[in-house]
Design a protein around this motif. Structure first.
Motif, PDB file in Angstrom:
ATOM      1  N   GLU A   1       3.294  10.030  -9.642  1.00 26.17           N
ATOM      2  CA  GLU A   1       2.525  10.267 -10.870  1.00 26.17           C
ATOM      3  C   GLU A   1       1.792  11.604 -10.784  1.00 26.17           C
ATOM      4  O   GLU A   1       1.739  12.356 -11.764  1.00 26.17           O
ATOM      5  CB  GLU A   1       1.539   9.123 -11.110  1.00 26.17           C
ATOM      6  CG  GLU A   1       2.183   7.817 -11.510  1.00 26.17           C
ATOM      7  CD  GLU A   1       1.195   6.650 -11.559  1.00 26.17           C
ATOM      8  OE1 GLU A   1      -0.017   6.838 -11.256  1.00 26.17           O
ATOM      9  OE2 GLU A   1       1.646   5.538 -11.892  1.00 26.17           O
ATOM     10  N   ALA A   2       1.240  11.890  -9.620  1.00 29.84           N
ATOM     11  CA  ALA A   2       0.524  13.154  -9.434  1.00 29.84           C
ATOM     12  C   ALA A   2       1.493  14.329  -9.531  1.00 29.84           C
ATOM     13  O   ALA A   2       1.185  15.352 -10.162  1.00 29.84           O
ATOM     14  CB  ALA A   2      -0.203  13.162  -8.091  1.00 29.84           C
ATOM     15  N   GLU A   3       2.671  14.188  -8.918  1.00 33.94           N
ATOM     16  CA  GLU A   3       3.680  15.253  -9.007  1.00 33.94           C
ATOM     17  C   GLU A   3       4.100  15.483 -10.455  1.00 33.94           C
ATOM     18  O   GLU A   3       4.249  16.629 -10.897  1.00 33.94           O
ATOM     19  CB  GLU A   3       4.909  14.895  -8.155  1.00 33.94           C
ATOM     20  CG  GLU A   3       4.699  15.058  -6.673  1.00 33.94           C
ATOM     21  CD  GLU A   3       5.921  14.610  -5.866  1.00 33.94           C
ATOM     22  OE1 GLU A   3       7.036  14.451  -6.431  1.00 33.94           O
ATOM     23  OE2 GLU A   3       5.756  14.422  -4.648  1.00 33.94           O
ATOM     24  N   ALA A   4       4.304  14.395 -11.196  1.00 38.19           N
ATOM     25  CA  ALA A   4       4.700  14.508 -12.603  1.00 38.19           C
ATOM     26  C   ALA A   4       3.594  15.191 -13.410  1.00 38.19           C
ATOM     27  O   ALA A   4       3.871  16.050 -14.262  1.00 38.19           O
ATOM     28  CB  ALA A   4       5.011  13.134 -13.179  1.00 38.19           C
ATOM     29  N   ALA A   5       2.348  14.838 -13.130  1.00 32.32           N
ATOM     30  CA  ALA A   5       1.220  15.457 -13.836  1.00 32.32           C
ATOM     31  C   ALA A   5       1.137  16.949 -13.509  1.00 32.32           C
ATOM     32  O   ALA A   5       0.874  17.776 -14.395  1.00 32.32           O
ATOM     33  CB  ALA A   5      -0.079  14.751 -13.476  1.00 32.32           C
ATOM     34  N   ILE A   6       1.371  17.287 -12.264  1.00 34.72           N
ATOM     35  CA  ILE A   6       1.340  18.695 -11.853  1.00 34.72           C
ATOM     36  C   ILE A   6       2.466  19.458 -12.548  1.00 34.72           C
ATOM     37  O   ILE A   6       2.271  20.560 -13.082  1.00 34.72           O
ATOM     38  CB  ILE A   6       1.444  18.830 -10.309  1.00 34.72           C
ATOM     39  CG1 ILE A   6       0.160  18.338  -9.661  1.00 34.72           C
ATOM     40  CG2 ILE A   6       1.749  20.269  -9.904  1.00 34.72           C
ATOM     41  CD1 ILE A   6       0.237  18.185  -8.154  1.00 34.72           C
ATOM     42  N   GLU A   7       3.637  18.871 -12.570  1.00 40.65           N
ATOM     43  CA  GLU A   7       4.788  19.503 -13.214  1.00 40.65           C
ATOM     44  C   GLU A   7       4.526  19.684 -14.709  1.00 40.65           C
ATOM     45  O   GLU A   7       4.821  20.738 -15.282  1.00 40.65           O
ATOM     46  CB  GLU A   7       6.052  18.662 -12.981  1.00 40.65           C
ATOM     47  CG  GLU A   7       7.332  19.361 -13.288  1.00 40.65           C
ATOM     48  CD  GLU A   7       7.558  20.616 -12.468  1.00 40.65           C
ATOM     49  OE1 GLU A   7       8.063  21.588 -13.050  1.00 40.65           O
ATOM     50  OE2 GLU A   7       7.231  20.647 -11.255  1.00 40.65           O
ATOM     51  N   GLU A   8       3.965  18.667 -15.335  1.00 38.61           N
ATOM     52  CA  GLU A   8       3.638  18.754 -16.764  1.00 38.61           C
ATOM     53  C   GLU A   8       2.618  19.858 -17.018  1.00 38.61           C
ATOM     54  O   GLU A   8       2.753  20.639 -17.963  1.00 38.61           O
ATOM     55  CB  GLU A   8       3.096  17.397 -17.249  1.00 38.61           C
ATOM     56  CG  GLU A   8       2.831  17.350 -18.737  1.00 38.61           C
ATOM     57  CD  GLU A   8       2.325  15.993 -19.186  1.00 38.61           C
ATOM     58  OE1 GLU A   8       1.529  15.972 -20.138  1.00 38.61           O
ATOM     59  OE2 GLU A   8       2.708  14.962 -18.579  1.00 38.61           O
TER      60      GLU A   8
ATOM     61  N   VAL B   1       0.839  -1.197   0.000  1.00 33.02           N
ATOM     62  CA  VAL B   1       0.000   0.000   0.000  1.00 33.02           C
ATOM     63  C   VAL B   1       0.877   1.251   0.000  1.00 33.02           C
ATOM     64  O   VAL B   1       0.624   2.195  -0.764  1.00 33.02           O
ATOM     65  CB  VAL B   1      -0.982  -0.002   1.201  1.00 33.02           C
ATOM     66  CG1 VAL B   1      -1.645   1.340   1.387  1.00 33.02           C
ATOM     67  CG2 VAL B   1      -2.028  -1.099   1.023  1.00 33.02           C
ATOM     68  N   SER B   2       1.916   1.265   0.825  1.00 34.59           N
ATOM     69  CA  SER B   2       2.824   2.411   0.880  1.00 34.59           C
ATOM     70  C   SER B   2       3.492   2.636  -0.471  1.00 34.59           C
ATOM     71  O   SER B   2       3.609   3.775  -0.943  1.00 34.59           O
ATOM     72  CB  SER B   2       3.903   2.207   1.950  1.00 34.59           C
ATOM     73  OG  SER B   2       3.315   2.179   3.221  1.00 34.59           O
ATOM     74  N   GLU B   3       3.944   1.552  -1.102  1.00 37.43           N
ATOM     75  CA  GLU B   3       4.577   1.672  -2.417  1.00 37.43           C
ATOM     76  C   GLU B   3       3.595   2.209  -3.453  1.00 37.43           C
ATOM     77  O   GLU B   3       3.953   3.047  -4.282  1.00 37.43           O
ATOM     78  CB  GLU B   3       5.143   0.321  -2.861  1.00 37.43           C
ATOM     79  CG  GLU B   3       6.372  -0.094  -2.070  1.00 37.43           C
ATOM     80  CD  GLU B   3       6.819  -1.530  -2.362  1.00 37.43           C
ATOM     81  OE1 GLU B   3       6.125  -2.255  -3.114  1.00 37.43           O
ATOM     82  OE2 GLU B   3       7.874  -1.924  -1.824  1.00 37.43           O
ATOM     83  N   GLU B   4       2.366   1.724  -3.405  1.00 39.77           N
ATOM     84  CA  GLU B   4       1.342   2.181  -4.344  1.00 39.77           C
ATOM     85  C   GLU B   4       1.024   3.657  -4.122  1.00 39.77           C
ATOM     86  O   GLU B   4       0.881   4.424  -5.081  1.00 39.77           O
ATOM     87  CB  GLU B   4       0.072   1.325  -4.210  1.00 39.77           C
ATOM     88  CG  GLU B   4      -0.983   1.611  -5.244  1.00 39.77           C
ATOM     89  CD  GLU B   4      -0.557   1.273  -6.668  1.00 39.77           C
ATOM     90  OE1 GLU B   4      -1.103   1.918  -7.590  1.00 39.77           O
ATOM     91  OE2 GLU B   4       0.306   0.397  -6.880  1.00 39.77           O
ATOM     92  N   ILE B   5       0.946   4.060  -2.868  1.00 39.34           N
ATOM     93  CA  ILE B   5       0.687   5.478  -2.551  1.00 39.34           C
ATOM     94  C   ILE B   5       1.842   6.337  -3.046  1.00 39.34           C
ATOM     95  O   ILE B   5       1.628   7.400  -3.648  1.00 39.34           O
ATOM     96  CB  ILE B   5       0.444   5.671  -1.030  1.00 39.34           C
ATOM     97  CG1 ILE B   5      -0.907   5.056  -0.641  1.00 39.34           C
ATOM     98  CG2 ILE B   5       0.513   7.142  -0.645  1.00 39.34           C
ATOM     99  CD1 ILE B   5      -1.159   4.999   0.857  1.00 39.34           C
ATOM    100  N   ALA B   6       3.073   5.876  -2.824  1.00 37.34           N
ATOM    101  CA  ALA B   6       4.253   6.631  -3.280  1.00 37.34           C
ATOM    102  C   ALA B   6       4.252   6.732  -4.800  1.00 37.34           C
ATOM    103  O   ALA B   6       4.545   7.796  -5.365  1.00 37.34           O
ATOM    104  CB  ALA B   6       5.534   5.962  -2.784  1.00 37.34           C
ATOM    105  N   LYS B   7       3.914   5.644  -5.476  1.00 37.95           N
ATOM    106  CA  LYS B   7       3.843   5.634  -6.949  1.00 37.95           C
ATOM    107  C   LYS B   7       2.798   6.638  -7.429  1.00 37.95           C
ATOM    108  O   LYS B   7       3.064   7.438  -8.340  1.00 37.95           O
ATOM    109  CB  LYS B   7       3.502   4.225  -7.434  1.00 37.95           C
ATOM    110  CG  LYS B   7       3.373   4.099  -8.926  1.00 37.95           C
ATOM    111  CD  LYS B   7       2.993   2.672  -9.308  1.00 37.95           C
ATOM    112  CE  LYS B   7       2.567   2.594 -10.755  1.00 37.95           C
ATOM    113  NZ  LYS B   7       2.019   1.280 -11.100  1.00 37.95           N
TER     114      LYS B   7
END
Length: 184
Positions: A167-174, A157-163
């Motif tokens: 992804e959310a950070e990358a989308a925000i940056e994009e 669960v922790s790994e999935e949340i981190a992933k």
């Protein structure tokens, strides 16, 4: 027709009441024969001992001892009030009556009058205690395995949340980059 039907209905209702009364008497006899009241007392004692043991295992400071003893006394009072035979006899009687027919009740009582039935009644409390001990040991050996599975799940669960966070950070940056490009 009404003159005929009324006596028949009265007779049937009286017979039903008589059957229910005899069923209740047999049920109460079964509860008496199986020592339900003393079993309740034993259960109360076991619950009390588990509570007292768990309180002692807390290893609280000595100055807390009077407070602990006060709580143990309160617990004992509640158990005595709530696990009172007079409170439980009627609901238990109803449960047994709902579960077993009058005919079955007679057969069960007949069994308890046999040597094997008496031995079952005599040995049941110790058998139950030893069964609980065995179950407790098995559970104790199983707990580490269950905890390992829980840790695996937490890690996944922790790994999935981190992933998802990456992804959310990358989308925000994009999105930021696209906004910046469109304003330039």
């Amino acid at each position: 027709m009404k003159r005929f039907l009324l006596p028949v209905l009265l007779t049937l209702s009286t017979a039903t009441y008589a059957d229910e009364a005899s069923h209740k008497v047999l049920t109460e006899k079964l509860l008496e024969t199986t020592n339900a009241q003393s079993s309740l007392t034993e259960a109360y004692t076991q619950i009390e001992q588990v509570f007292i043991t768990s309180m002692k295992e807390l290893r609280l400071p000595k100055d807390m001892q009077p407070k602990v003893e006060s709580h143990i006394e309160k617990m004992q009072k509640v158990l005595k009030e709530e696990l009172d035979w007079q409170k439980l006899k009627q609901p238990l009687t109803e449960l047994y009556m709902k579960t077993y027919t009058e005919s079955e009740m007679k057969e069960i009582l007949a069994f308890y009058k046999t040597e094997a039935g008496q031995k079952l009644l005599q040995k049941a409390p110790e058998l139950m205690k030893e069964s609980m001990d065995i179950s407790g040991k098995v559970l104790q050996n199983t707990l580490p395995k269950l905890q390992a599975i829980q840790m695996e799940l937490q890690k996944a669960v922790s790994e999935e949340i981190a992933k998802k966070a990456k992804e959310a950070e990358a989308a925000i940056e994009e999105t930021k980059n696209k906004v910046k490009e469109s304003t330039d």
